[in-house]
Design a protein around this motif. Structure first.
Motif, mmCIF file in Angstrom:
data_model
loop_
_atom_site.group_PDB
_atom_site.id
_atom_site.type_symbol
_atom_site.label_atom_id
_atom_site.label_comp_id
_atom_site.label_asym_id
_atom_site.label_seq_id
_atom_site.Cartn_x
_atom_site.Cartn_y
_atom_site.Cartn_z
ATOM 1 N N GLN A 1 -0.936 91.523 19.459
ATOM 2 C CA GLN A 1 -1.100 90.714 18.253
ATOM 3 C C GLN A 1 -1.520 91.616 17.099
ATOM 4 O OE1 GLN A 1 -0.429 87.491 18.374
ATOM 5 N NE2 GLN A 1 -1.101 86.795 16.346
ATOM 6 N N VAL A 2 -0.914 91.419 15.956
ATOM 7 C CA VAL A 2 -1.233 92.191 14.751
ATOM 8 C C VAL A 2 -1.515 91.212 13.626
ATOM 9 C CG1 VAL A 2 -0.377 93.851 13.059
ATOM 10 C CG2 VAL A 2 0.253 94.092 15.476
ATOM 11 N N GLN A 3 -2.614 91.419 12.943
ATOM 12 C CA GLN A 3 -2.928 90.612 11.762
ATOM 13 C C GLN A 3 -2.824 91.495 10.528
ATOM 14 O OE1 GLN A 3 -6.782 88.878 12.786
ATOM 15 N NE2 GLN A 3 -5.750 86.968 13.306
ATOM 16 N N LEU A 4 -2.193 90.959 9.490
ATOM 17 C CA LEU A 4 -1.897 91.737 8.287
ATOM 18 C C LEU A 4 -2.499 91.054 7.069
ATOM 19 C CD1 LEU A 4 1.897 92.264 9.086
ATOM 20 C CD2 LEU A 4 0.021 93.858 9.551
ATOM 21 N N VAL A 5 -3.155 91.841 6.212
ATOM 22 C CA VAL A 5 -3.763 91.304 4.997
ATOM 23 C C VAL A 5 -3.350 92.167 3.810
ATOM 24 C CG1 VAL A 5 -5.891 90.705 3.811
ATOM 25 C CG2 VAL A 5 -5.724 90.403 6.297
ATOM 26 N N GLU A 6 -2.614 91.557 2.881
ATOM 27 C CA GLU A 6 -2.162 92.269 1.694
ATOM 28 C C GLU A 6 -3.198 92.175 0.579
ATOM 29 O OE1 GLU A 6 1.582 90.049 3.290
ATOM 30 O OE2 GLU A 6 -0.556 89.652 3.002
ATOM 31 N N SER A 7 -3.155 93.174 -0.301
ATOM 32 C CA SER A 7 -3.989 93.174 -1.498
ATOM 33 C C SER A 7 -3.306 94.036 -2.560
ATOM 34 C CB SER A 7 -5.392 93.700 -1.198
ATOM 35 O OG SER A 7 -5.322 95.039 -0.734
ATOM 36 N N LEU A 18 2.001 99.171 -10.005
ATOM 37 C CA LEU A 18 1.016 98.551 -9.119
ATOM 38 C C LEU A 18 1.159 99.203 -7.756
ATOM 39 C CD1 LEU A 18 1.169 94.663 -9.666
ATOM 40 C CD2 LEU A 18 -0.769 96.159 -10.152
ATOM 41 N N ARG A 19 0.061 99.217 -7.003
ATOM 42 C CA ARG A 19 0.124 99.665 -5.629
ATOM 43 C C ARG A 19 -0.395 98.554 -4.722
ATOM 44 N NH1 ARG A 19 -2.662 104.635 -2.250
ATOM 45 N NH2 ARG A 19 -4.520 103.311 -2.436
ATOM 46 N N LEU A 20 0.457 98.090 -3.858
ATOM 47 C CA LEU A 20 0.066 97.092 -2.873
ATOM 48 C C LEU A 20 -0.418 97.790 -1.604
ATOM 49 C CD1 LEU A 20 3.004 94.527 -3.169
ATOM 50 C CD2 LEU A 20 0.906 94.694 -4.531
ATOM 51 N N SER A 21 -1.396 97.171 -0.974
ATOM 52 C CA SER A 21 -1.898 97.658 0.311
ATOM 53 C C SER A 21 -1.780 96.550 1.344
ATOM 54 C CB SER A 21 -3.363 98.086 0.192
ATOM 55 O OG SER A 21 -3.527 99.126 -0.736
ATOM 56 N N CYS A 22 -1.609 96.953 2.582
ATOM 57 C CA CYS A 22 -1.571 96.001 3.694
ATOM 58 C C CYS A 22 -2.409 96.590 4.814
ATOM 59 C CB CYS A 22 -0.147 95.767 4.149
ATOM 60 S SG CYS A 22 -0.002 94.764 5.646
ATOM 61 N N ALA A 23 -3.529 95.941 5.082
ATOM 62 C CA ALA A 23 -4.423 96.381 6.145
ATOM 63 C C ALA A 23 -4.087 95.642 7.427
ATOM 64 C CB ALA A 23 -5.870 96.124 5.752
ATOM 65 N N ALA A 24 -3.924 96.389 8.502
ATOM 66 C CA ALA A 24 -3.552 95.798 9.787
ATOM 67 C C ALA A 24 -4.700 95.897 10.769
ATOM 68 C CB ALA A 24 -2.331 96.517 10.351
ATOM 69 N N SER A 25 -4.845 94.861 11.559
ATOM 70 C CA SER A 25 -5.846 94.873 12.626
ATOM 71 C C SER A 25 -5.196 95.388 13.906
ATOM 72 C CB SER A 25 -6.394 93.469 12.855
ATOM 73 O OG SER A 25 -5.359 92.635 13.342
ATOM 74 N N GLY A 113 2.136 89.019 6.891
ATOM 75 C CA GLY A 113 0.906 88.760 6.169
ATOM 76 C C GLY A 113 1.033 87.474 5.378
ATOM 77 N N GLN A 114 -0.025 87.146 4.639
ATOM 78 C CA GLN A 114 -0.038 85.882 3.910
ATOM 79 C C GLN A 114 0.565 85.996 2.514
ATOM 80 O OE1 GLN A 114 -2.555 87.951 3.935
ATOM 81 N NE2 GLN A 114 -3.179 88.018 1.780
ATOM 82 N N GLY A 115 0.767 87.224 2.041
ATOM 83 C CA GLY A 115 1.413 87.430 0.753
ATOM 84 C C GLY A 115 0.448 87.692 -0.384
ATOM 85 N N THR A 116 0.923 88.415 -1.387
ATOM 86 C CA THR A 116 0.160 88.672 -2.599
ATOM 87 C C THR A 116 1.110 88.557 -3.789
ATOM 88 O OG1 THR A 116 -1.367 90.215 -3.698
ATOM 89 C CG2 THR A 116 0.475 91.198 -2.508
ATOM 90 N N GLN A 117 0.624 87.901 -4.848
ATOM 91 C CA GLN A 117 1.476 87.624 -6.002
ATOM 92 C C GLN A 117 1.536 88.835 -6.927
ATOM 93 O OE1 GLN A 117 3.232 84.649 -6.956
ATOM 94 N NE2 GLN A 117 4.067 86.020 -8.508
ATOM 95 N N VAL A 118 2.750 89.175 -7.332
ATOM 96 C CA VAL A 118 2.979 90.189 -8.354
ATOM 97 C C VAL A 118 3.750 89.532 -9.493
ATOM 98 C CG1 VAL A 118 4.196 92.326 -8.924
ATOM 99 C CG2 VAL A 118 2.971 92.131 -6.750
ATOM 100 N N THR A 119 3.202 89.616 -10.699
ATOM 101 C CA THR A 119 3.850 89.044 -11.865
ATOM 102 C C THR A 119 4.047 90.139 -12.905
ATOM 103 O OG1 THR A 119 2.808 86.899 -11.460
ATOM 104 C CG2 THR A 119 3.731 87.278 -13.649
#
Length: 122
Positions: A1-7, A18-25, A113-119
């Motif tokens: 199982q992998v959990q992903l969190v974007e920021s 912009l620089r997006l990051s995705c931290a994985a468990s 992951g759950q997603g992060t908004q870029v505008t």
């Protein structure tokens, strides 16, 4: 199982970066291929970029080639998406994805992951 969190998402003017990051468990992050997808408003989700477990192989959608760079730091369990020369059409929710294989992470990844908004404003 992998959990992903974007920021790292946010509002930026056209031409900016912009620089997006995705931290994985999980302790097996380094064995997974990683990818980025995006879903523009009113459109379907689309592939953006992918990177192999070692970081030695990368793939990009034609629309972002030369502007976006995917990278990873296996020691930090993190994958990045550096986005330069942003355009209004890059506006979307950006999703991180993981899968054991590089081909599958670019098509039907097992984890999202759950997603992060870029505008990007014009």
């Amino acid at each position: 199982q992998v959990q992903l969190v974007e920021s790292g998402g946010g509002l930026v003017q056209a031409g900016g970066s912009l620089r997006l990051s995705c931290a994985a468990s999980g302790r097996t992050f380094s064995s997974y291929a990683m990818g980025w997808f995006r879903q523009p408003p009113g459109k379907e989700r689309e592939f953006v970029a992918a990177i192999s477990w070692s970081g030695g192989t990368t793939y990009y959608a034609d629309s972002v080639k030369g502007r976006f760079t995917i990278s990873r730091d296996n020691a930090k369990n993190t994958v990045y998406l550096q986005m330069n020369s942003l355009k209004p059409e890059d506006t979307a929710v950006y999703y991180c994805a993981a899968d054991p294989t590089l081909i599958t992470v670019a098509t039907t990844p097992a984890y999202w992951g759950q997603g992060t908004q870029v505008t990007v404003s014009s």
